[in-house]
Design an enzyme around this catalytic site. Structure first.
Site, PDB file in Angstrom:
ATOM      1  N   ILE A   1       0.837  -1.212   0.000  1.00  0.00           N
ATOM      2  CA  ILE A   1       0.000   0.000   0.000  1.00  0.00           C
ATOM      3  C   ILE A   1       0.867   1.255   0.000  1.00  0.00           C
ATOM      4  CG2 ILE A   1      -1.654   1.348   1.346  1.00  0.00           C
ATOM      5  CD1 ILE A   1      -2.836  -1.333   2.314  1.00  0.00           C
TER       6      ILE A   1
ATOM      7  N   LYS B   1      -6.790  -0.168  11.209  1.00  0.00           N
ATOM      8  CA  LYS B   1      -8.052  -0.160  11.950  1.00  0.00           C
ATOM      9  C   LYS B   1      -7.880  -0.249  13.464  1.00  0.00           C
ATOM     10  CE  LYS B   1      -9.580  -3.555   9.273  1.00  0.00           C
ATOM     11  NZ  LYS B   1      -8.841  -3.441   7.995  1.00  0.00           N
TER      12      LYS B   1
ATOM     13  N   ALA C   1     -11.793   0.316   1.867  1.00  0.00           N
ATOM     14  CA  ALA C   1     -10.613   0.809   1.135  1.00  0.00           C
ATOM     15  C   ALA C   1     -10.889   2.188   0.561  1.00  0.00           C
ATOM     16  CB  ALA C   1     -10.192  -0.189   0.066  1.00  0.00           C
TER      17      ALA C   1
ATOM     18  N   LEU D   1     -13.521   3.205  -1.109  1.00  0.00           N
ATOM     19  CA  LEU D   1     -14.933   3.574  -1.247  1.00  0.00           C
ATOM     20  C   LEU D   1     -15.311   4.655  -0.231  1.00  0.00           C
ATOM     21  CD1 LEU D   1     -16.581   0.052  -1.658  1.00  0.00           C
ATOM     22  CD2 LEU D   1     -16.000   1.698  -3.444  1.00  0.00           C
TER      23      LEU D   1
ATOM     24  N   GLY E   1      -5.081 -15.049  -3.846  1.00  0.00           N
ATOM     25  CA  GLY E   1      -4.538 -14.048  -2.939  1.00  0.00           C
ATOM     26  C   GLY E   1      -5.595 -13.195  -2.283  1.00  0.00           C
TER      27      GLY E   1
ATOM     28  N   GLU F   1      -6.321 -14.124   3.760  1.00  0.00           N
ATOM     29  CA  GLU F   1      -5.107 -14.099   4.564  1.00  0.00           C
ATOM     30  C   GLU F   1      -4.412 -15.458   4.401  1.00  0.00           C
ATOM     31  OE1 GLU F   1      -3.888 -11.542   6.182  1.00  0.00           O
ATOM     32  OE2 GLU F   1      -5.600 -10.226   5.769  1.00  0.00           O
TER      33      GLU F   1
ATOM     34  N   ASP G   1     -12.396  -9.313  11.179  1.00  0.00           N
ATOM     35  CA  ASP G   1     -12.109  -8.055  10.488  1.00  0.00           C
ATOM     36  C   ASP G   1     -13.402  -7.310  10.176  1.00  0.00           C
ATOM     37  OD1 ASP G   1     -10.107  -6.300   9.210  1.00  0.00           O
ATOM     38  OD2 ASP G   1     -11.173  -6.826   7.375  1.00  0.00           O
TER      39      ASP G   1
ATOM     40  N   LYS H   1     -14.717  -3.425  11.337  1.00  0.00           N
ATOM     41  CA  LYS H   1     -15.266  -2.440  10.407  1.00  0.00           C
ATOM     42  C   LYS H   1     -16.663  -1.983  10.831  1.00  0.00           C
ATOM     43  CE  LYS H   1     -12.641  -4.206   6.441  1.00  0.00           C
ATOM     44  NZ  LYS H   1     -12.705  -4.900   5.126  1.00  0.00           N
TER      45      LYS H   1
ATOM     46  N   GLY I   1      -7.381  -4.043  -1.972  1.00  0.00           N
ATOM     47  CA  GLY I   1      -6.401  -3.932  -3.047  1.00  0.00           C
ATOM     48  C   GLY I   1      -5.518  -2.721  -2.833  1.00  0.00           C
TER      49      GLY I   1
END
Length: 830
Positions: free
Chosen positions: A487, A590, A622, A624, A678, A681, A692, A696, A811
């Site tokens: 990233i 996070k 991400a 959005l 991919g 995890e 996760d 969120k 991504g």
């Protein structure tokens, strides 16, 4: 209908002409209706005038010049047309040169070149170029006719700068185009009288032809194709950092042209202005660049930071100048309170044809100052002193004072009237750079502010003003980044590739002051070079988050932002210190936003107290705009009824694929495929556990105003215990295969009712839960595909048709882009 005009440099060589034909082929292939106006080949008009002048003096060198120009046109035909297609145009061009030679022979014999003769001579430039290019266009699949605009543009007999009879011209143009559907390749610059005598339209004549035809046809747009990218903020020969303006109004364009901008000439705009037809200045040699839009109200989509009030450049569109003017001052005690002085002065100047550049008068009415070109200074002085001979003799008015070697510098912009402090900044910029102002002029419309300065300081003044209005307002963000893996590395690449755009279009510069990974760190007051950041980091010191934080504080730079691209709790543990040092934070991490509520609230309050920002849009979805959308709804007074979200790209892919009627794979096989791609995890249980998604949903709940803790969110465990307790990933997949029947039964039960399975985070009536739920075609989740995320907001305003945000939720590219957008937003320019 679009009207396109190509200037002399655009048709200056066969290579340039091939380039413009490629441009025209694009218009033709798109189905655009267009007509084209062509200038003479570059320098040909000047050479034609030179021929006539030499012939009028009995100098036979004109014959050599004639042959050179004739050969140049024949060479162009050979380069642009296939051998089988050359004969007709060669005959046409040779006939033109025979006629031109006869006229020049007459001038040679008479030793006289009248204005009428000169107009006829120079008309061959456009007549030849347009004819050749028309044939070349036909040869490239564009159905084209050559148009000699002497048949359409009707003028008076004021040779050299003829006045257009618009009523008759408009009738002829409309009539011609109505009966000639092919593309018209028209001559610029020329017209004719009612008796058929050839005339020219004066300076900027080909542009003027384009505007005349465009106005007559009520064109959609008039495009002026030249050799620059558009109208620039200043003359690039004087101001190296000048850049292209995306848009400007007609009035701004005319004002800048009056003060020396060379791209356009004011009279050419008038027919377009009268009809409200926009102009676009574009570069033949850079056709992908949009150039400068000129119109009454430039469309909002091409507005940039230059067109907003976010900086000084929002009020100023450009800086222009007139080199070498003379300043004349009429003054004396006999002027005070006497009506008609100004009228007498300017009437006297008008009578002898003096053009006045600027006028300024003090409120005491004891002086009037005006600027003229040096060539007219003596004429103006003589006319004024003759008009006021009595007052001068009686010492009521002093003899005219003349100051030479001066220049006029003007700043132009229609928005200046809405921005206080423009004049102050202008004068300050000049004063700080040692440029003395001799005179000042500003109209009540505040479209421009003009200053007269010593000519030797003109370039210095232009650069000082350009820096003050266009460069010093460039906001610099100082970035510190921890985490330069997938990233972070992508973010650095995005920043580097977008740097020029941000600097030029958004007045924003992002300077990376520090970088760190888990091993090394580098911080420098000069900034880390983005083109070599990896080597700079490798040569840095061992990483310590404490040391990194202390160094950020020590730099004490304005507009500082810390970017955390890690998932580390250790890094997040320094947020409080960072915010307390008035450094903003942007992060996809996070940990802090899902930490105990008291700590989350502490960070929020600390950021507010220090006047900085803690932003974490990329925590959910991400790139959005999920958190932003939620906050916008709340801040605008809407009430959140329910939030439903598919917040894991991995789980989205798994259940979207599993419930797709077109696929035959088992649940475990689909999980294996997700891991192979991919999407999971290393241990897929980290995704399938829902932990996760839980973080969120917690963040969304807190953003909506609920003081929830992590363990207060209900989480349906979808994996059997033997899968969760498997000692290795291989054993997990073996256990999952044993559970394929369980998952298949759930899928079939849902399918029997026309439903699909989705792993959904829900927030409703103060309660948060994550469940595996069935949805039919009445819900947006039913149609979700791939690995997209989707959040559905049901609110008081969006109750019947909920607000849906959908797109890639993971991504490196989209996550980095989300952080990048957040950083830009922190500048106040997003």
């Amino acid at each position: 209908m679009k009207v396109l005009k190509f200037g002399g440099t655009s048709v200056g060589s066969p290579a340039a002409i091939r380039g413009l034909i490629d441009i025209l082929k694009g218009y033709h292939q798109r189905g655009d209706r267009f007509t084209v106006i062509f200038s003479a080949f570059s320098k040909v008009t000047d050479t034609l005038l030179e021929m006539a002048q030499k012939a009028s003096k009995g100098d036979k060198v004109y014959l050599d010049l004639l042959e050179k120009v004739r050969s140049r046109h024949l060479d162009a035909i050979a380069a642009l047309l296939e051998p089988d297609h050359r004969a007709p145009v060669e005959a046409h061009i040779l006939s033109n040169f025979e006629a031109l030679g006869n006229v020049l022979q007459g001038i040679f014999l008479l030793r006289e070149a009248s204005a009428r003769s000169l107009d006829f001579v120079v008309s061959f430039g456009e007549r030849n170029s347009a004819a050749i290019i028309a044939h070349a266009m036909n040869g490239n699949g564009i159905p084209t006719e050559f148009l000699d605009t002497r048949e359409l543009v009707r003028t008076d007999a004021h040779f050299g700068s003829a006045k257009v009879d618009f009523e008759e011209t408009n009738r002829l143009v409309s009539q011609h185009y109505a009966t000639h559907p092919k593309v018209q390749a028209a001559t610029g610059f020329i017209g004719s009288t009612a008796e058929g005598l050839t005339t020219t339209l004066g300076r900027g004549g080909s542009d003027y032809t384009a505007a005349i035809i465009g106005a007559a046809l009520d064109a959609e747009v008039i495009e002026i194709w030249t050799d620059v990218d558009g109208v620039l903020t200043a003359d690039p020969r004087r101001v190296k950092k000048a850049f292209t303006l995306p848009s400007m109004t007609y009035r701004e364009a005319m004002e800048m042209s009056h003060f020396g901008a060379k791209v356009i000439y004011p009279p050419t705009i008038l027919p377009a202005l009268a009809k409200g037809i926009p102009l676009r200045i574009r570069n033949t040699f850079n056709p992908s660049f949009e150039g400068t839009y000129i119109g009454k109200n430039p469309p909002a989509e091409i507005h940039t930071a230059l067109e907003t009030d976010s900086g000084w450049a929002g009020a100023i569109k450009g800086i222009s100048s007139i080199n070498q003017v003379c300043l004349l001052t009429l003054q004396g005690s006999g002027m005070f309170g006497v009506p008609g002085i100004a009228a007498r002065l300017f009437n006297a100047l008008a009578q002898v044809g003096v053009n006045i550049v600027i006028i300024t008068q003090g409120s005491s009415e004891s002086s009037i100052t005006f600027a003229v070109s040096p060539a007219q200074a003596k004429l103006a002085q003589k006319a004024a002193e003759k008009e006021f001979a009595y007052e001068i003799r009686e010492t009521l008015i002093e003899p005219l004072k003349i100051e030479t070697d001066l220049s006029v510098v003007a700043i132009v912009g229609e928005n200046m009237r809405y921005r206080p402090g423009i004049s102050g900044r202008l004068f300050q910029a000049l004063g700080k750079n040692g440029v003395n102002i001799v005179a000042i002029a500003q109209g009540s419309s505040e479209l421009n502010i003009s200053v007269v300065v010593n000519a030797m300081y003109e370039t210095k003044a232009l650069n000082a003003i350009h820096e003050a209005f266009f460069l010093s307002d460039t906001k610099t963000l100082h970035l510190y980044m921890v985490g330069v893996g997938l990233i972070g590395g992508t973010l650095l690449r995005q920043i580097q590739s977008q740097a020029d755009f941000l600097r030029k279009k958004r007045n924003l510069e992002i300077k990376v002051m520090g970088l760190a990974n888990s091993r090394r760190m580098v911080l420098t007051e000069n900034g880390v070079p983005l083109e070599d950041w990896k080597n700079a980091l490798d040569e840095g010191e061992p990483f310590s988050m404490l040391r990194f934080t202390e160094q950020m504080k020590a730099f004490n730079l304005p507009n500082a932002i810390f970017v955390d691209n890690t998932a580390s709790g250790d890094v997040a543990g320094f947020y409080e210190q960072i915010l307390d040092a008035s450094i903003s934070i942007s992060t996809p991490n996070k940990v802090a936003a899902s930490s105990p509520y008291a700590h989350y609230l502490r960070l929020k309050q600390l950021a507010n107290q220090r006047g900085v920002q803690w932003r974490y849009e990329t925590n959910v979805g991400a790139g959005l705009p999920i958190i932003t959308t939620l906050n916008d709804l709340i801040h605008s007074g809407d009430r959140i009824v329910k939030i439903e979200g598919i917040l894991s790209g991995t789980l989205s892919f798994i259940f979207n694929t599993f419930c797709d009627p077109g696929q035959q794979g088992s649940f475990s096989a689909i999980v294996r495929e997700a891991k192979k791609r991919g999407l999971t995890e290393p241990d897929p249980r980290d995704d399938l556990s829902g932990a996760d998604v839980r973080r969120k949903l917690l963040i969304l709940a807190r953003e909506s105003g609920l003081p929830l803790e992590y363990n207060e969110i209900e989480l349906e465990q979808i994996l059997p215990d033997d899968c969760l307790q498997a000692a290795s990933i291989d054993l997990f997949f073996e256990a999952l295969e044993q559970s394929d029947g369980h998952f298949e039964a759930m899928r079939q039960a849902a399918a029997a009712d026309g439903r699909v399975l989705r792993f959904v985070a829900k927030l409703e009536e103060g309660k948060a839960a994550i469940v595996l739920q069935q949805f039919d075609q009445n819900h947006p989740f039913y149609f979700l595909s791939g690995s997209d995320n989707m959040v559905v907001f049901t609110t008081e305003r969006y109750r019947e048709r909920p607000l849906v945000v959908r797109g890639p939720g993971a991504g490196a590219e989209v996550t980095a882009a989300g952080v990048f957008a957040e950083v830009i937003g922190m500048s106040g320019m997003g």
